[in-house]
Design a protein around this motif. Structure first.
Motif, PDB file in Angstrom:
ATOM      1  N   ALA A 115       0.830  -1.206   0.000  1.00 40.71           N
ATOM      2  CA  ALA A 115       0.000   0.000   0.000  1.00 40.71           C
ATOM      3  C   ALA A 115       0.867   1.260   0.000  1.00 40.71           C
ATOM      4  O   ALA A 115       0.557   2.241  -0.685  1.00 40.71           O
ATOM      5  N   ILE A 116       1.958   1.252   0.740  1.00 45.07           N
ATOM      6  CA  ILE A 116       2.868   2.408   0.756  1.00 45.07           C
ATOM      7  C   ILE A 116       3.504   2.615  -0.608  1.00 45.07           C
ATOM      8  O   ILE A 116       3.614   3.751  -1.106  1.00 45.07           O
ATOM      9  N   LYS A 117       3.893   1.515  -1.237  1.00 44.70           N
ATOM     10  CA  LYS A 117       4.509   1.605  -2.566  1.00 44.70           C
ATOM     11  C   LYS A 117       3.536   2.191  -3.582  1.00 44.70           C
ATOM     12  O   LYS A 117       3.886   3.074  -4.385  1.00 44.70           O
ATOM     13  N   GLU A 118       2.288   1.730  -3.549  1.00 50.22           N
ATOM     14  CA  GLU A 118       1.285   2.237  -4.491  1.00 50.22           C
ATOM     15  C   GLU A 118       0.939   3.696  -4.210  1.00 50.22           C
ATOM     16  O   GLU A 118       0.731   4.487  -5.131  1.00 50.22           O
ATOM     17  N   ALA A 119       0.879   4.043  -2.926  1.00 53.13           N
ATOM     18  CA  ALA A 119       0.542   5.427  -2.572  1.00 53.13           C
ATOM     19  C   ALA A 119       1.635   6.391  -3.032  1.00 53.13           C
ATOM     20  O   ALA A 119       1.338   7.487  -3.529  1.00 53.13           O
ATOM     21  N   THR A 121       3.649   5.878  -5.514  1.00 48.02           N
ATOM     22  CA  THR A 121       3.612   5.907  -6.974  1.00 48.02           C
ATOM     23  C   THR A 121       2.509   6.834  -7.476  1.00 48.02           C
ATOM     24  O   THR A 121       2.658   7.491  -8.519  1.00 48.02           O
ATOM     25  N   ALA A 122       1.409   6.915  -6.740  1.00 41.57           N
ATOM     26  CA  ALA A 122       0.289   7.772  -7.154  1.00 41.57           C
ATOM     27  C   ALA A 122       0.622   9.253  -7.092  1.00 41.57           C
ATOM     28  O   ALA A 122      -0.085  10.072  -7.675  1.00 41.57           O
ATOM     29  N   GLY A 123       1.664   9.626  -6.372  1.00 37.44           N
ATOM     30  CA  GLY A 123       2.058  11.036  -6.307  1.00 37.44           C
ATOM     31  C   GLY A 123       1.539  11.726  -5.067  1.00 37.44           C
ATOM     32  O   GLY A 123       1.222  11.083  -4.056  1.00 37.44           O
ATOM     33  N   ASN A 124       1.453  13.035  -5.156  1.00 37.34           N
ATOM     34  CA  ASN A 124       1.048  13.838  -4.011  1.00 37.34           C
ATOM     35  C   ASN A 124      -0.426  13.590  -3.678  1.00 37.34           C
ATOM     36  O   ASN A 124      -1.310  13.861  -4.475  1.00 37.34           O
ATOM     37  N   LEU A 125      -0.675  13.050  -2.471  1.00 36.38           N
ATOM     38  CA  LEU A 125      -2.033  12.712  -2.061  1.00 36.38           C
ATOM     39  C   LEU A 125      -2.551  13.638  -0.971  1.00 36.38           C
ATOM     40  O   LEU A 125      -3.561  13.346  -0.338  1.00 36.38           O
ATOM     41  N   ALA A 133       4.005  19.726  -0.166  1.00 39.34           N
ATOM     42  CA  ALA A 133       4.689  19.110  -1.311  1.00 39.34           C
ATOM     43  C   ALA A 133       5.206  17.734  -0.905  1.00 39.34           C
ATOM     44  O   ALA A 133       5.873  17.574   0.111  1.00 39.34           O
ATOM     45  N   GLY A 134       4.893  16.718  -1.708  1.00 42.11           N
ATOM     46  CA  GLY A 134       5.320  15.362  -1.405  1.00 42.11           C
ATOM     47  C   GLY A 134       4.356  14.616  -0.503  1.00 42.11           C
ATOM     48  O   GLY A 134       4.540  13.437  -0.220  1.00 42.11           O
ATOM     49  N   GLY A 135       3.289  15.295  -0.029  1.00 46.41           N
ATOM     50  CA  GLY A 135       2.294  14.652   0.829  1.00 46.41           C
ATOM     51  C   GLY A 135       2.628  14.800   2.299  1.00 46.41           C
ATOM     52  O   GLY A 135       3.793  14.877   2.687  1.00 46.41           O
ATOM     53  N   GLY A 280      -7.043   5.237  -4.174  1.00 46.89           N
ATOM     54  CA  GLY A 280      -6.551   6.515  -4.685  1.00 46.89           C
ATOM     55  C   GLY A 280      -7.212   7.690  -4.042  1.00 46.89           C
ATOM     56  O   GLY A 280      -6.847   8.829  -4.313  1.00 46.89           O
ATOM     57  N   CYS A 281      -8.204   7.455  -3.176  1.00 46.01           N
ATOM     58  CA  CYS A 281      -8.884   8.554  -2.492  1.00 46.01           C
ATOM     59  C   CYS A 281      -8.369   8.622  -1.075  1.00 46.01           C
ATOM     60  O   CYS A 281      -8.329   7.612  -0.384  1.00 46.01           O
TER      61      CYS A 281
END
Length: 312
Positions: A115-119, A121-125, A133-135, A280-281
């Protein structure tokens, strides 16, 4: 009465008599010089004894200093040995706890890493009012929580709070947890997820031994409450030893009770009852703002139409 000549006078001294003045002079000389010789001999003996005493005192002082140095060396060697044994024991205890893992912990750990890897990869959430910047950490936690819940885990964002006491100040901490109930007859199992675990125990100007111990910690901790409790005990004991050796003040926020309160005190599971978030939300979709000046003509046009009525 017959007159006694000087040469034949009888002199009495302490019941001793000397019949000849020459004899008396000789004996007096012997007595005087003998007395002086005795005094000289006595003085020499006293000086000799005094010199021997000073020599013995210096010798005893040297022996005492040598004994103190030997004691200091022994104490230093003993302290160095105790120092080595302590840190070797801490490393061993830490390794034993980190190596043990149940199947539930391993499954949650793998899902968390994914989950951390995918988050990332999705970019700034970050969806805060002022995005970072960077989340930010809070938005990342909500994102991981949503992904883990979509994977089938009962995950929630937890917020612990504790009151101040004479030993520690009040505070609060946010983290993730997973609560699983294997069967109705068994008690629920709680697994703690800390995304920034290693940084929680880092100390500025720490000793090399403490730094080596901290490097062995995982950046992301996933484990049961019992395992976390053991780690806190080991790391707080090591921090206390490090502070004492460096003659540094140990702040109350580094004490065992404070660190334990972060994850093990009473709190609330913020999103336990919320439905799973879409992938993604990072949070609930914000409601659109409506202006008081906006007029929905589509909804009101039916009210404007009226049926025609005939006039008689």
């Amino acid at each position: 009465m017959a007159k006694i000549t000087v040469s034949r006078r009888i002199l009495m001294c302490d019941n001793y008599k000397f019949e000849n003045s020459n004899d008396f002079a000789m004996r007096l000389s012997d007595t005087v010089f003998g007395f002086l010789d005795d005094q000289s001999s006595s003085g020499w003996l006293e000086n000799s004894c005094s010199h021997d005493h000073d020599h013995d005192h210096d010798h005893d002082h040297d022996e005492s200093e040598k004994g103190d140095e030997d004691d200091e060396k022994k104490e230093s060697t003993r302290n160095a040995e105790d120092h080595r044994i302590f840190w070797e024991t801490q490393h061993k205890l830490l390794q034993d706890i980190l190596c043990r893992s149940s199947s539930l912990e391993s499954g949650i750990r793998c899902a968390t890493k994914e989950a951390i890897k995918e988050a990332k990869t999705a970019g700034n959430l970050c969806v805060c009012r002022r995005p970072v910047a960077g989340g930010c950490h809070n938005c990342l936690m909500r994102e991981i929580c949503g992904r883990l819940r979509n994977a089938g885990f009962n995950t929630a964002v937890c917020k612990s709070k504790w009151k101040s006491s004479p030993d520690i100040p009040s505070g609060e901490h946010t983290f993730l947890d997973v609560v699983e109930t294997p069967s109705p007859k068994k008690a629920a199992i709680r697994v703690i997820i800390e995304l920034n675990f290693r940084a929680e125990f880092e100390v500025a100007r720490a000793s090399e031994e403490y730094r080596q111990l901290i490097r062995r910690l995982p950046e992301v901790f996933v484990g049961k409450v019992e395992r976390l409790y053991g780690l806190i005990k080991i790391l707080c004991s090591a921090a206390k030893k490090c502070m004492k050796e460096n003659r540094m003040h140990m702040g109350p926020w580094r004490k065992h009770r404070y660190m334990q309160a972060k994850w093990l005190s009473a709190g609330e599971r913020a999103s336990a009852a919320a439905p799973p978030l879409p992938t993604g939300c990072s949070g609930p979709v914000p409601r659109p703002r409506a202006s008081m000046l906006t007029v929905d003509l589509v909804d009101n046009v039916s009210n404007l139409l009226r049926t025609a009525v005939g006039v008689l």
